[in-house]
Design a protein around this motif. Sequence first.
Motif, PDB file in Angstrom:
ATOM      1  N   ASP A  14       0.821  -1.214   0.000  1.00 24.01           N
ATOM      2  CA  ASP A  14       0.000   0.000   0.000  1.00 24.01           C
ATOM      3  C   ASP A  14       0.853   1.260   0.000  1.00 24.01           C
ATOM      4  N   LYS A  26      -5.080  -1.043  -1.358  1.00 18.18           N
ATOM      5  CA  LYS A  26      -4.617  -0.968  -2.735  1.00 18.18           C
ATOM      6  C   LYS A  26      -5.585  -1.658  -3.696  1.00 18.18           C
ATOM      7  N   ASP A 125      -2.857  -5.660  -7.313  1.00 19.65           N
ATOM      8  CA  ASP A 125      -2.440  -4.324  -7.744  1.00 19.65           C
ATOM      9  C   ASP A 125      -1.945  -4.286  -9.177  1.00 19.65           C
TER      10      ASP A 125
END
Length: 368
Positions: A14, A26, A125
């Motif tokens: 994050d 995230k 992510d």
Amino acid sequence: MASTVGVIFTSINDEHVPELTKVRSKGSIPYGGRYRVVDFVLSNMVNSGITTVGMLTKNNYQSLMDHLGSGKEWDLARKEGGLILLPPYSDESEILYKDRLEALKGAMAFLKKAKEDYVVLADSDAIYKLDYSKVVEAHAANNADITMVYHEHECDDSVSYLMFETDKDGKIKSADINAKAKGVKKHYINVSVARTTYLLSLLQSAITRGLTSFSKDIILPAVKSGKIYGYKLEGYYSNIDSLSSYYKSNMDLLDKSVREEIFGDRDVYTKVNDAPPAKITETAKVSNSLIHDGCLIEGTVENCILFRNVKVGKGAHLKNCILMSENIIGENCSLSYVVSDKDSSIANGITLAGCKQKPYFINKGSRI
């Protein structure tokens, strides 16, 4: 894929995008006008036939829970298996996990209950399309201990991750963490497959020996002593590890070929929100932009991505911008290379500009 369970890390790294993770994990970063970043890895799992998915949370995960709900949109609202939110604790002392290995230790109870033979571990992510069943098939065919998915691309000066080399059979022969290298390299994309019992034995060993790093204490020694194979991800891949990479990844969607590759032959599922169609008035000019439901456009919009319910006033000129939901842009504003988080507003006549490498960022709920 009834024999495979999924585990998704929603809050690893994050700190790489602090602008966007102040108020969210995230995985719940808004993306592409109507999605969250986690939608892509979760849709990959569902499209690969995985029906039990554990979501490892940490902090700031309220928006993630609101987005995922019961998992209905991904067909994961089930009596058996389905979408399961895992607690953000490393052990019974209720201390938040610090890294990937501690997160997995906290997921051991979930993995022990799993009836599936294999487990897919994946971060949330990155934007890509992958059939995990093919990775599991390759893993079984090689009789591998761990199969690590990689993407070949040019090295840059952003955050460095694990890179490795493979032999002609695909077995990983060497690996390096945070290596500073040049040229096209094999980059591990934080997606791996292992037999569930094997992963549990690794985690139990890590607890017994007091190990702390999944990459350094487990992966690197396993490369030397075990059967660790690589699996190449073909096609588009974008890792969101900075504000500039987030900006670039979104703007890539303005390229038709990228959109067709990501969304073409497989669905990307997300939470459905009902909103009226976008309205573009006679005073507006819109070119090469993604405009989503509920928007009201009265000004000029070029090369932009506008999320739901964005309003652009008369005489305003937006170029190369990303505006998240509920943004209000006043009349005669000029915005260039701006990323604006949700629920922000800009008064009449304001001029803001960033650049491609460093877009101007506006925090959620700002009033300018």
